[in-house]
Design an enzyme around this catalytic site. Structure first.
Site, PDB file in Angstrom:
ATOM      1  N   LYS A 131       0.807  -1.226   0.000  1.00 52.59           N
ATOM      2  CA  LYS A 131       0.000   0.000   0.000  1.00 52.59           C
ATOM      3  C   LYS A 131       0.837   1.271   0.000  1.00 52.59           C
ATOM      4  O   LYS A 131       0.383   2.321  -0.480  1.00 52.59           O
ATOM      5  CB  LYS A 131      -0.926   0.006   1.218  1.00 52.59           C
ATOM      6  CG  LYS A 131      -2.101  -0.961   1.140  1.00 52.59           C
ATOM      7  CD  LYS A 131      -3.203  -0.420   0.256  1.00 52.59           C
ATOM      8  CE  LYS A 131      -4.477  -1.238   0.390  1.00 52.59           C
ATOM      9  NZ  LYS A 131      -5.574  -0.683  -0.421  1.00 52.59           N
ATOM     10  N   SER A 138       0.800  -9.900  -0.632  1.00 52.93           N
ATOM     11  CA  SER A 138       0.603  -8.451  -0.606  1.00 52.93           C
ATOM     12  C   SER A 138       0.842  -7.791   0.740  1.00 52.93           C
ATOM     13  O   SER A 138       1.010  -6.572   0.807  1.00 52.93           O
ATOM     14  CB  SER A 138      -0.803  -8.106  -1.108  1.00 52.93           C
ATOM     15  OG  SER A 138      -1.783  -8.786  -0.341  1.00 52.93           O
TER      16      SER A 138
END
Length: 417
Positions: A59, A313
């Site tokens: 992110k 992720s």
């Protein structure tokens, strides 16, 4: 249905420019070969370890790319975001690096380590709402009232091109990659990876397939893709809270609709097994949302042909949740077995049970012995025994040994709520 302007598809130059910006703060995370997954899938499998990224997740890439493009006047007003954790940390660190005040709205039940980390990066954290949707609404109201610039978690082209830099790294690190598998929540990472990977592959004169994975408990993309537009669903609790989004972002959805080859879903059991495999075989600490690509490979929802990269992720998992998930993963792979046995309330029954389990090499790790319960007769007790087992065959041997000892065992299957 709300009308939108046509979505502009980013160019390869857009992703290359984003990579230069993102490199100011993010690390180029390693790609790790997995012999175990390669054997399971019959194809070479690599893991893109974004769980080792600064802030513990990808992110940071999109947040920094977006915030770095704010004008001096916008920077002066500060930024605001909503997140269950990873976007919060990305915005907080990006803002701190650029000298911008950040306010982050997080749900009341957000993971304590993620809340503490976000504050540690210098952001003001406001805990509000029971879920991400309520925190998002509060953050948008704050933006309107204060003038702070709202930084979307996924529904923004600058955020998407920032996330897509993951794909450019993958194609350099694994030049023969033919498949990339990525988690989907709102869709920012998946959209960025899909577009960037396909543009770069086309420049090289070849094709690449991109697969998306969602939790069964928060799978808004399959019905949306079928309908041809974003569909809002009712999510149910999932350990993969990082991708628990009830409605696709408009921009990611339009890009995913054009560029992703297939979207599949995985169960809580699948995710728990994947986390255990990543811990044991790859030595990687990964959060549930980051493990869904591996879950899809392990349960053969995706059967790739050719070299494959699964994107891990994020790695921001609460230790308490990890403890619960590991236990559940062990149970799902039949290496941890919980058994209930109704016994007569007289001496020697516990020894009788333990001897039966020990006779086939089972190791008792926990025992709960109770005389209380609505279903119990006055002369009966209930015994709950947790046993370490070596897999399916060994579990069957333990159950058989208990039955041959004259007992009536019942398996208790744990649930991840």
């Amino acid at each position: 249905m709300t009308s939108h302007a046509p979505v502009v598809v980013p160019t390869l130059r857009d992703f290359e420019d984003a990579r230069k910006i993102v490199s100011e703060i993010a690390t180029e995370t390693p790609v790790l070969h997995s012999a175990y997954l390669s054997g399971e899938c019959g194809a070479e499998v690599y893991l893109k370890a974004e769980n080792l990224q600064r802030t513990g997740a990808y992110k940071l890439r999109g947040a920094y790319n977006r915030i770095s493009k704010l004008s001096p006047a916008e920077r002066e007003r500060g930024v605001v975001a909503a997140s269950a954790g990873n976007h919060a940390q990305g915005v907080a660190l990006a803002s701190s690096r650029l000298g911008i005040k950040a306010t982050i709205f997080m749900p009341v039940g957000a993971s304590l380590p993620k809340v503490q980390a976000t504050r540690g990066y210098g952001a003001e954290v406001v805990l509000t709402g029971a879920n991400f949707a309520e925190a998002l609404k509060a953050s948008q109201e704050f933006a309107r009232e204060s003038g702070a610039v709202f930084i979307p978690p996924f529904d923004n082209l600058d955020v998407i091109t920032g996330q897509g830099t993951v794909a450019l790294e993958i194609l350099e690190q694994v030049p023969d990659v033919e498949n990339i598998i990525v988690a989907i929540g709102g869709g920012g990472l998946a959209a960025g990876v899909a577009v960037a990977a396909k543009l770069e592959a086309a420049r090289q004169g070849r094709k690449i397939k991109i697969y998306g994975v969602q939790s069964e408990h928060a799978a808004a993309y399959p019905p949306s893709l079928e309908a041809g537009h974003e569909v809002e669903i009712k999510t149910t609790p999932t350990i993969a809270d990082g991708i628990a989004v009830s409605k696709p972002g408009h921009i990611p959805f339009e890009l995913i609709k054009q560029h992703i080859d297939k979207v599949v879903t995985v169960s809580e059991n699948d995710i728990a097994k994947a986390l255990l495999v990543l811990l044991e075989r790859a030595k990687q600490v990964v959060e549930p949302a980051g493990a869904v690509p591996v879950a899809a490979l392990l349960n053969h929802k995706i059967k790739p042909k050719g070299t494959t990269v699964a994107v891990l992720s994020g790695g921001n998992i609460d230790p308490l949740l990890m403890q619960k998930v590991i236990q559940h993963g062990l149970a799902a792979t039949e290496r941890y077995t919980n058994i209930s046995i109704m016994l007569p309330d007289r001496p020697g029954q516990l020894v009788r049970t333990a001897e039966a389990i020990a006779s086939v090499g089972g190791n008792v790790v926990e025992v709960l012995h109770t005389r209380h319960g609505n279903a119990l007769q006055i002369s009966a007790v209930e015994l709950n025994v947790s046993v370490e087992t070596g897999g399916h065959e060994h579990r069957l041997q333990v159950m058989k040994a208990l039955k041959e000892a004259g007992l009536n065992p019942r398996l208790n299957e744990p649930r991840l709520e």
